[in-house]
Design a protein around this motif. Structure first.
Motif, PDB file in Angstrom:
ATOM      1  N   GLU A  77       1.961   3.529  -1.201  1.00 47.16           N
ATOM      2  CA  GLU A  77       2.845   2.974  -0.174  1.00 47.16           C
ATOM      3  C   GLU A  77       2.057   2.629   1.092  1.00 47.16           C
ATOM      4  OE1 GLU A  77       6.258   5.380   0.518  1.00 47.16           O
ATOM      5  OE2 GLU A  77       6.919   5.346  -1.579  1.00 47.16           O
ATOM      6  N   SER A  78       1.056   3.429   1.414  1.00 48.12           N
ATOM      7  CA  SER A  78       0.205   3.098   2.560  1.00 48.12           C
ATOM      8  C   SER A  78      -0.542   1.794   2.322  1.00 48.12           C
ATOM      9  CB  SER A  78      -0.785   4.234   2.828  1.00 48.12           C
ATOM     10  OG  SER A  78      -0.111   5.441   3.143  1.00 48.12           O
ATOM     11  N   ALA A  79      -1.015   1.587   1.089  1.00 48.14           N
ATOM     12  CA  ALA A  79      -1.720   0.349   0.763  1.00 48.14           C
ATOM     13  C   ALA A  79      -0.781  -0.853   0.856  1.00 48.14           C
ATOM     14  CB  ALA A  79      -2.323   0.446  -0.639  1.00 48.14           C
ATOM     15  N   VAL A  80       0.472  -0.682   0.437  1.00 49.06           N
ATOM     16  CA  VAL A  80       1.452  -1.765   0.560  1.00 49.06           C
ATOM     17  C   VAL A  80       1.687  -2.096   2.031  1.00 49.06           C
ATOM     18  CG1 VAL A  80       3.874  -2.369   0.215  1.00 49.06           C
ATOM     19  CG2 VAL A  80       2.580  -1.317  -1.645  1.00 49.06           C
ATOM     20  N   ASN A  81       1.841  -1.067   2.853  1.00 52.60           N
ATOM     21  CA  ASN A  81       2.036  -1.304   4.294  1.00 52.60           C
ATOM     22  C   ASN A  81       0.822  -1.982   4.922  1.00 52.60           C
ATOM     23  OD1 ASN A  81       4.621  -0.154   4.360  1.00 52.60           O
ATOM     24  ND2 ASN A  81       3.790   1.909   4.575  1.00 52.60           N
ATOM     25  N   LEU A  82      -0.369  -1.656   4.422  1.00 46.70           N
ATOM     26  CA  LEU A  82      -1.580  -2.331   4.908  1.00 46.70           C
ATOM     27  C   LEU A  82      -1.526  -3.821   4.606  1.00 46.70           C
ATOM     28  CD1 LEU A  82      -4.546  -2.227   5.955  1.00 46.70           C
ATOM     29  CD2 LEU A  82      -5.224  -1.804   3.593  1.00 46.70           C
ATOM     30  N   ALA A  83      -1.079  -4.168   3.395  1.00 47.23           N
ATOM     31  CA  ALA A  83      -0.985  -5.582   3.033  1.00 47.23           C
ATOM     32  C   ALA A  83       0.081  -6.297   3.859  1.00 47.23           C
ATOM     33  CB  ALA A  83      -0.673  -5.714   1.539  1.00 47.23           C
ATOM     34  N   ILE A  84       1.200  -5.621   4.140  1.00 47.25           N
ATOM     35  CA  ILE A  84       2.236  -6.232   4.976  1.00 47.25           C
ATOM     36  C   ILE A  84       1.692  -6.494   6.373  1.00 47.25           C
ATOM     37  CG2 ILE A  84       4.490  -5.849   6.054  1.00 47.25           C
ATOM     38  CD1 ILE A  84       5.288  -4.273   3.586  1.00 47.25           C
ATOM     39  N   SER A  85       0.961  -5.531   6.906  1.00 45.26           N
ATOM     40  CA  SER A  85       0.367  -5.707   8.230  1.00 45.26           C
ATOM     41  C   SER A  85      -0.612  -6.876   8.240  1.00 45.26           C
ATOM     42  CB  SER A  85      -0.337  -4.415   8.655  1.00 45.26           C
ATOM     43  OG  SER A  85      -1.006  -4.573   9.879  1.00 45.26           O
TER      44      SER A  85
END
Length: 301
Positions: A77-85
């Motif tokens: 989930e942290s990696a997904v949030n990184l991609a969204i950012s």
């Protein structure tokens, strides 16, 4: 005439002694029975002890596995949030190209990909020909592909007279398993290649993922190994996490940029992904990977 000696009666004791004294040998029999009982009791105690030890080890291992999976899920989930950012702050000069392979703070190796929904087959608006091509490629059987395409078209029709067409639409790709005759294997294989967000009758091959292009026998683009984040629309962000202890977890998020109501984005759906058997996974050593935060800071600078 000499008298015959009387026979001795003490050699063969009577069965019942009038004085109530225990028969000869009774003590030995009682001692033997007590010894057997003690042996059985010790055996049962040993078995119970072994069961407790095995159960405790199993619970410890289960708890450890659960903690490892939970940590890997949080990393995904942290990696997904990184991609969204990265998608929200991307500029032509400082864009993060995907697939992105980097190292998370916990030592997890992350492979992050972005798949545009316009490059997939829309279950609601795709033409019967597009549906047939996809499911024929997935099943390897033209007759089965044609039949499943017809069932999908039938599924999205209004079920009763006077029902609005929108009421029969797919609201999520997970509803694909409600189509009559959809085998579980094909259902899971199709999830990576279908959408409900593009609104197009045909998939855009310029936006299609490499696995989609391979599936439909489209020639790969010469410079398609890396692709930036789309400027708008919907996309599926896929984070494949490999933890140092060997735990692997894949998380997918359906994200719409420019979500409306003043929101820069909307996460419309979280899904747990499957391993893609058609793609070749590259696993460089963790020490050779850049930290994900360093990649993000370099793109934002």
């Amino acid at each position: 005439m000499a008298q015959r000696p009387k026979a001795r009666t003490d050699r063969c004791p009577a069965v019942d002694r009038p004085d109530g004294a225990p028969l000869p040998g009774a003590d030995n029999r009682q001692s033997g029975f007590a010894l057997v009982a003690v042996i059985w009791t010790l055996g049962l105690i040993t078995l119970l002890g072994m069961a407790v030890i095995v159960g405790a080890r199993y619970r410890t291992k289960t708890s450890s596995n659960y903690a490892s999976v939970t940590a890997a899920e949080m990393a995904a989930e942290s990696a997904v949030n990184l991609a969204i950012s990265a998608a929200l702050t991307a500029t032509p000069e400082q864009a993060v190209n995907f697939p992105l392979r980097c190292r998370l703070p916990g030592g997890e190796r992350a492979t992050i990909t972005v798949e545009e929904e316009t490059g997939k087959v829309d279950l609601n608006t795709a033409s019967p020909a597009a549906l047939t091509r996809l499911f024929t490629a997935l099943a390897g059987d033209p007759s089965q592909g044609t039949r499943l395409a017809a069932q999908i078209v039938d599924f999205r029709k209004p079920k009763t007279q006077g029902t609005p067409a929108a009421a029969a639409r797919f609201t999520t790709i997970m509803e694909l398993d409600q189509v009559d005759g959809m085998p579980p294997r094909l259902f899971r294989a199709a999830l990576r290649h279908v959408t409900v967000r593009s609104g197009k009758p045909e998939p855009d091959m310029e936006a299609a993922s490499p696995s989609m292009r391979r599936l439909l026998n489209f020639e790969p683009k010469p410079n398609a190994t890396k692709r930036g984040v789309p400027a708008g629309g919907s996309m599926t962000i896929r984070a494949d996490i490999d933890s140092p202890d060997g735990t692997r977890f894949i998380r997918e998020a359906l994200v719409s940029l420019e979500g409306g109501n003043g929101l820069p984005y909307v996460i419309r759906e979280w899904r747990r992904g499957d391993i893609d058997p058609s793609g070749l996974r590259q696993d460089p050593p963790r020490a050779a990977l850049r930290a994900c935060l360093q990649v993000r800071q370099a793109a934002a600078s």
